[in-house]
Design an enzyme around this catalytic site. Structure first.
Site, mmCIF file in Angstrom:
data_model
loop_
_atom_site.group_PDB
_atom_site.id
_atom_site.type_symbol
_atom_site.label_atom_id
_atom_site.label_comp_id
_atom_site.label_asym_id
_atom_site.label_seq_id
_atom_site.Cartn_x
_atom_site.Cartn_y
_atom_site.Cartn_z
ATOM 1 N N ASP A 303 0.957 -1.313 0.138
ATOM 2 C CA ASP A 303 0.166 -0.127 0.087
ATOM 3 C C ASP A 303 0.797 1.118 0.038
ATOM 4 O O ASP A 303 1.923 1.130 0.855
ATOM 5 C CB ASP A 303 -0.752 0.048 1.276
ATOM 6 C CG ASP A 303 -1.814 1.124 1.321
ATOM 7 O OD1 ASP A 303 -2.462 1.606 0.293
ATOM 8 O OD2 ASP A 303 -1.572 1.814 2.376
ATOM 9 N N THR A 305 0.230 4.463 0.743
ATOM 10 C CA THR A 305 -0.050 5.678 1.826
ATOM 11 C C THR A 305 0.264 4.753 3.069
ATOM 12 O O THR A 305 -0.337 3.713 3.655
ATOM 13 C CB THR A 305 -1.274 6.043 1.996
ATOM 14 O OG1 THR A 305 -1.640 6.742 0.697
ATOM 15 C CG2 THR A 305 -1.498 7.211 3.050
ATOM 16 N N ASP A 534 -1.863 -0.229 6.167
ATOM 17 C CA ASP A 534 -2.232 0.276 7.734
ATOM 18 C C ASP A 534 -3.608 0.855 7.727
ATOM 19 O O ASP A 534 -3.997 1.259 9.054
ATOM 20 C CB ASP A 534 -1.446 1.569 7.809
ATOM 21 C CG ASP A 534 -1.481 2.677 7.030
ATOM 22 O OD1 ASP A 534 -2.184 2.587 5.886
ATOM 23 O OD2 ASP A 534 -0.992 3.839 7.380
#
Length: 797
Positions: A303, A305, A534
């Site tokens: 991912d 970000t 996250d």
């Protein structure tokens, strides 16, 4: 109860419920108590077998031959110590990385919210919720604003469920949008997900290719042990005619080495030490096989970000698209967001003076829609989100946003809508007001980590909900090569999706359900997939990936489902996890070769001696005693297996993980074990003087067999230790020197029942041992050719 639900419990109320046992007393992870750990390591099948054999030996009055009983103490003590160390590490890290729900408690100055540990929640507590929060106990909603809950971890239903006041929420689910508060109605073991959580969080070594492979090998060994054991028991007790004490000692000497007493122990130690080492790097391993699993991964879905870029953002500039002043609008939107994400936090930091408007409707940000907003009556309806979602992708403003995003910046559109934000058709027609440009900082360790995976032939797929061009720019700045695709163009058919994924590196505008589908598609093509993330939008993919890696600063839901949590949020920790996995896999393969070679040659020797005993029964020839007493087997294991195996199991090892553990180990151990067994039996036959042999001649024959066994077994160690480094050469040399010392000291000869006085017999035994060593050397090179592996004598840097 209504008052309690609105304001929360007082300290007195909490104390009363604690006294009544109405607490959330769910077991912590690594839930085995010290007594459980001691019991599990002492009362093992292998210890039981050795214990029975020890009692039999002691019944003969020969204490020295019971030295192998020390293995029981060593196995238990080492296992207990290492697991306790791992438990302490896991418990400490689990507390650091634990989700802390916001509980509303009544104080003298009124209701106040404070974070507490899940175990500190009591019945009737009021717990506040926001995007990404995990629901820690069952409860009933007392407040909600556009609240949507994902219960997929419990029910398998992927679609978020809208919740209203009065609805029930279940522990184990998590919030994807909106906010609210709920009153705890079931806590501790009464909660819906408590049993699931207890089972999922145990200190466990299951579901591992390494462990399942070892179990297969142990089952195979069991099939060998039963007939070989029965044969040697019969021949030693009923054909040798040397008295029950000598027969029993020889029988036990044959049975003890058949048991691979240290194999499971060394595997457990290797895993436990890996947990402790990673714990020092603030890496929490929720499931131990994840250490091994990440070493086998060939695709990492990262991912953007929070993984490749830092969570924090900074407002770069505002590009106004008309005459309207957007400062008040942005300040009010930021102030009204009770659970702001990183983008809204950056806006709030830049615009701190909201005008004080009252919202008539709000719409929280959702990963699926990619916008949020609020309606302010006469001040209008305002939305903020992805430009290419709120506007036609081909519109001039959307194209302008894409050009800005191509530089690696995040771009949001602020616009006014003709519909209230809570309308079913919202956002409706959006009139652009400004482009909000945000800066994301690339993690300084991201490039080195990606370079490491590339060097290890591990493919990287960057997956993000952001604009595809922006994602591609960030990936390009990190040196990632490959094409970029907007996920809205991805095919839905699994086969076509898998083919498409093979040809692209970065993906933007990816929905949470698409992340999950991408993981499944890659797995369907035989890939072992790791997913890093996250946020709430990563949870489904983290859960279904072979290895889920969450950031410690991420949502509690993502940390709950991941096998590995990087508590210090350092993407650069992943290569260390891979290194630990490789150490475990490579070293256990080496250790398995040693232990299984011993088992094979022990079974082979027992079968050959047993068949010779049957022949003596049938044809009236001299009966054949088993060559070794238990003390001989004990000292043989000291430096050919026990100490070297312990050192090798914990040594550095960064060799790439290979599949086919069982095939590789058995291919190496079977030929080596057969060579050692045949060489030892041959040496014994040549030195054996028959039933008329004196006790001295019998001891010399046993010593000759032991010399041959030690020489050939030491060469097995020399082969297993390759490719050599100085310390591995030293390990082999010290092991060999230890036996030279034992055979040279008269006291040791007396204690260990050795006799090398007959130089001719000893020289013959040494020669046969060297022939066996040569055969093992040839076998090693032939195996390499058959398996297609390039053999190395020395490690290259």
């Amino acid at each position: 109860m209504t008052t309690i639900a609105a304001t929360g419990l007082s300290d007195a109320d909490v104390a009363q419920r604690v006294a009544e046992g109405k607490t959330n007393d769910i077991p912590t992870r690594a839930a085995r108590s010290v007594s459980d750990i001691v019991r599990a390591n002492v009362f093992t099948r292998i210890n039981a077998i050795l214990g029975v054999l020890l009692i039999i030996v002691l019944s003969t009055g020969s204490v020295v031959n019971g030295a192998f009983g020390l293995l029981i103490i060593a196995n238990s003590a080492i296992g207990i110590i290492q697991e306790l160390r791992a438990k302490q590490t896991l418990d400490r890290l689990a507390i650091v990385g634990q989700a802390k729900p916001l509980v509303r408690r009544l104080t003298s100055s009124g209701p106040a919210s404070r974070p507490v540990l899940p175990s500190e929640v009591v019945l009737d507590d009021v717990i506040e919720l926001g995007p990404g929060d995990q629901i820690v106990v069952d409860g009933e909603l007392v407040e909600e604003v556009n609240l949507e809950v994902d219960e997929s971890l419990l029910t398998g239903e992927a679609e978020p469920i809208a919740k209203d006041t009065g609805d029930h929420v279940m522990s184990g689910s998590f919030v994807v949008a909106g906010s609210g508060a709920y009153r705890a109605t079931k806590v501790g073991r009464d909660a819906y997900a408590a049993k699931l959580a207890e089972e999922a969080s145990k200190f466990t070594l299951v579901n591992s290719e390494l462990r399942s492979g070892i179990n297969k090998i142990l089952r195979f060994i069991t099939y060998l042990l039963i007939p070989a054991g029965l044969l040697i028991i019969y021949t030693q007790l009923f054909t040798t005619d040397v008295g029950w004490r000598e027969s029993v000692l020889r029988m036990v000497g044959a049975l003890v080495p058949m048991v691979p007493e240290g194999l499971v122990l060394m595997t457990s130690i290797a895993f436990a030490v890996g947990v402790v080492r990673l714990g020092r790097r603030q890496c929490l391993v929720n499931e131990l096989p994840a250490i091994e699993g990440l070493a086998r991964v060939d695709v990492v879905c990262a991912d953007k970000t929070g993984t490749l870029t830092e969570n924090g953002m900074r407002l770069s500039e505002i590009k106004r698209l008309d005459e309207r002043d957007v400062a008040d609008i942005l300040a009010q939107l930021a102030a009204d967001d009770s659970r702001p994400n990183a983008s809204m936090l950056a806006i709030a930091e830049a615009y701190k003076m909201p005008p004080g408007w009252t919202s008539t409707a709000t719409a929280p940000f959702k990963s699926a829609t990619k916008w949020s907003g609020a309606s302010y009556g006469e001040h209008g309806n305002w939305v903020i989100g992805a430009p290419d979602v709120l506007l036609a992708p081909a519109s001039p403003v959307a194209e302008q946003a894409e050009q800005i995003g191509a530089k690696g910046l995040r771009v949001l559109l602020l616009g006014s809508s003709d519909l209230p934000v809570d309308h079913a058709d919202a956002p409706g027609n959006v009139t652009p007001a400004a482009l909000v440009v945000l800066e994301q900082r690339v993690r300084p360790d991201a490039r080195d980590t990606l370079d490491y995976f590339a060097s290890q032939k591990v493919s990287i797929k960057v997956i993000s909900g952001d604009n595809a061009v922006s994602v591609g720019a960030v990936a390009g700045s990190l040196g990632l090569e490959g094409n970029t695709m907007d996920a809205r163009e991805l095919p839905e058919q699994p086969d076509r999706l898998a083919e498409t994924l093979e040809g692209y590196t970065t993906f933007g505008r990816v929905r949470p359900d698409q992340k999950r589908a991408m993981v499944h598609a890659l797995q369907s093509h035989g890939h072992t997939v790791a997913m890093t993330g996250d946020g709430v939008n990563d949870v489904l993919a983290l859960k279904d990936a072979d290895i889920g890696v969450a950031m410690g600063s991420g949502s509690s839901a993502s940390r709950a489902v991941a096998q590995i949590v990087l508590l210090d949020n350092k993407f650069a920790t992943l290569p260390y996890v891979v290194g630990e996995g490789r150490r475990v896999i490579g070293n256990i393969e080496r250790v398995s070769n040693l232990f299984l070679t011993k088992t094979v040659y022990s079974v082979m020797l027992a079968v050959l001696v047993g068949l010779a005993g049957l022949a003596s029964k049938l044809f009236g020839s001299d009966p054949l005693l088993f060559p070794f007493q238990p003390i001989h087997i004990t000292i043989a294991a000291w430096f050919t297996i026990g100490i070297p195996a312990f050192v090798l199991s914990l040594a550095p090892n960064n060799e790439r993980a290979h599949s086919g553990f069982v095939r590789r180990v058995m291919t190496a151990a079977l030929p080596s074990g057969l060579v050692v067994g045949v060489a030892t039996f041959t040496s014994y036959l040549v030195a054996y003087q028959g039933r008329e042999a004196t006790e001295i001649e019998q001891t010399q024959a046993s010593t000759a067999a032991l010399i041959t066994l030690l020489v050939s077994a030491l060469w097995v160690l020399a082969v297993v230790a390759r490719p050599y480094q100085w310390w591995r050469m030293a390990l082999v040399a010290v092991s060999a020197l230890a036996y030279v010392v034992i055979f040279s000291i008269p006291l040791a000869q007396e204690v260990f029942i050795l006799d090398v006085a007959n130089v001719a017999v000893a020289s013959m035994a040494l020669g046969i041992g060297l022939i066996g060593a040569a055969a093992i050397e040839v076998t090693w090179w032939v195996q390499g050719a058959i398996l297609g592996e390039r053999r190395q004598l020395w490690r290259s840097e």
